[in-house]
Design a protein around this motif. Sequence first.
Motif, PDB file in Angstrom:
ATOM      1  N   CYS A   1      24.037 -50.447 -23.882  1.00  0.00           N
ATOM      2  CA  CYS A   1      25.095 -50.083 -22.940  1.00  0.00           C
ATOM      3  C   CYS A   1      24.881 -48.654 -22.458  1.00  0.00           C
ATOM      4  O   CYS A   1      24.252 -47.846 -23.144  1.00  0.00           O
TER       5      CYS A   1
ATOM      6  N   THR B   1      33.462 -42.965 -17.057  1.00  0.00           N
ATOM      7  CA  THR B   1      33.460 -44.411 -17.295  1.00  0.00           C
ATOM      8  C   THR B   1      34.871 -44.892 -17.608  1.00  0.00           C
ATOM      9  O   THR B   1      35.330 -45.902 -17.061  1.00  0.00           O
TER      10      THR B   1
ATOM     11  N   TYR C   1      37.087 -47.399 -15.379  1.00  0.00           N
ATOM     12  CA  TYR C   1      37.510 -48.676 -15.949  1.00  0.00           C
ATOM     13  C   TYR C   1      39.036 -48.796 -15.927  1.00  0.00           C
ATOM     14  O   TYR C   1      39.576 -49.865 -15.626  1.00  0.00           O
TER      15      TYR C   1
ATOM     16  N   SER D   1      34.299 -52.867 -23.845  1.00  0.00           N
ATOM     17  CA  SER D   1      33.224 -53.327 -24.740  1.00  0.00           C
ATOM     18  C   SER D   1      33.032 -54.833 -24.624  1.00  0.00           C
ATOM     19  O   SER D   1      31.897 -55.327 -24.640  1.00  0.00           O
TER      20      SER D   1
ATOM     21  N   TYR E   1      30.950 -55.565 -21.652  1.00  0.00           N
ATOM     22  CA  TYR E   1      29.511 -55.368 -21.902  1.00  0.00           C
ATOM     23  C   TYR E   1      28.923 -56.555 -22.653  1.00  0.00           C
ATOM     24  O   TYR E   1      27.801 -56.978 -22.386  1.00  0.00           O
TER      25      TYR E   1
ATOM     26  N   ARG F   1      28.343 -59.140 -20.173  1.00  0.00           N
ATOM     27  CA  ARG F   1      27.120 -58.837 -19.416  1.00  0.00           C
ATOM     28  C   ARG F   1      25.888 -59.270 -20.201  1.00  0.00           C
ATOM     29  O   ARG F   1      24.944 -59.818 -19.635  1.00  0.00           O
TER      30      ARG F   1
ATOM     31  N   THR G   1      26.901 -44.281 -27.252  1.00  0.00           N
ATOM     32  CA  THR G   1      26.122 -45.294 -26.544  1.00  0.00           C
ATOM     33  C   THR G   1      26.032 -46.554 -27.390  1.00  0.00           C
ATOM     34  O   THR G   1      25.158 -46.662 -28.266  1.00  0.00           O
TER      35      THR G   1
ATOM     36  N   CYS H   1      24.965 -53.879 -27.626  1.00  0.00           N
ATOM     37  CA  CYS H   1      25.457 -55.252 -27.784  1.00  0.00           C
ATOM     38  C   CYS H   1      24.323 -56.114 -28.316  1.00  0.00           C
ATOM     39  O   CYS H   1      23.187 -56.010 -27.838  1.00  0.00           O
TER      40      CYS H   1
ATOM     41  N   VAL I   1      29.155 -55.529 -31.030  1.00  0.00           N
ATOM     42  CA  VAL I   1      28.931 -54.255 -30.362  1.00  0.00           C
ATOM     43  C   VAL I   1      28.926 -53.217 -31.469  1.00  0.00           C
ATOM     44  O   VAL I   1      29.853 -53.164 -32.278  1.00  0.00           O
TER      45      VAL I   1
END
Length: 131
Positions: A16, A23, A27, A59, A62, A65, A92, A95, A113
Amino acid sequence: MNTAYLIAGDTFSLDCPTITRTTLALYAGASGDHNPVHIDIDACHAVGIEDVFAHGMLSMAYLGRLLTATFPQDRLRSFEVRFTAITPVNTTPTCTGTVAKVEDGLAHLDLSVALPDGTVTLSGTAVVTTH
């Protein structure tokens, strides 16, 4: 990843981006979740929290994703998570998905995560079709 040949133990991951204050602000605006613990350090201090931290759903996004980068979206049958720790600002996360088992055309996945120190902030499962 060739999903027709998945076997238990196969893994896949996504590094990620660093979770920055920008960020979190972006978000918050996109999600409508303006909880002060995610964007206002003064509000955090007022309740004894050292600094802002990431939205759990960020999270989870992600992880989503990771899943859609690995499997076609139309193969996703279920996706569940449990929030287990906070994700601090300026970290950082990574995942990771692991195939737990494959049976009857379905791959059962274990998801997580984790922070660089190994702390797991989300754990979950997903099921995808293999073909």
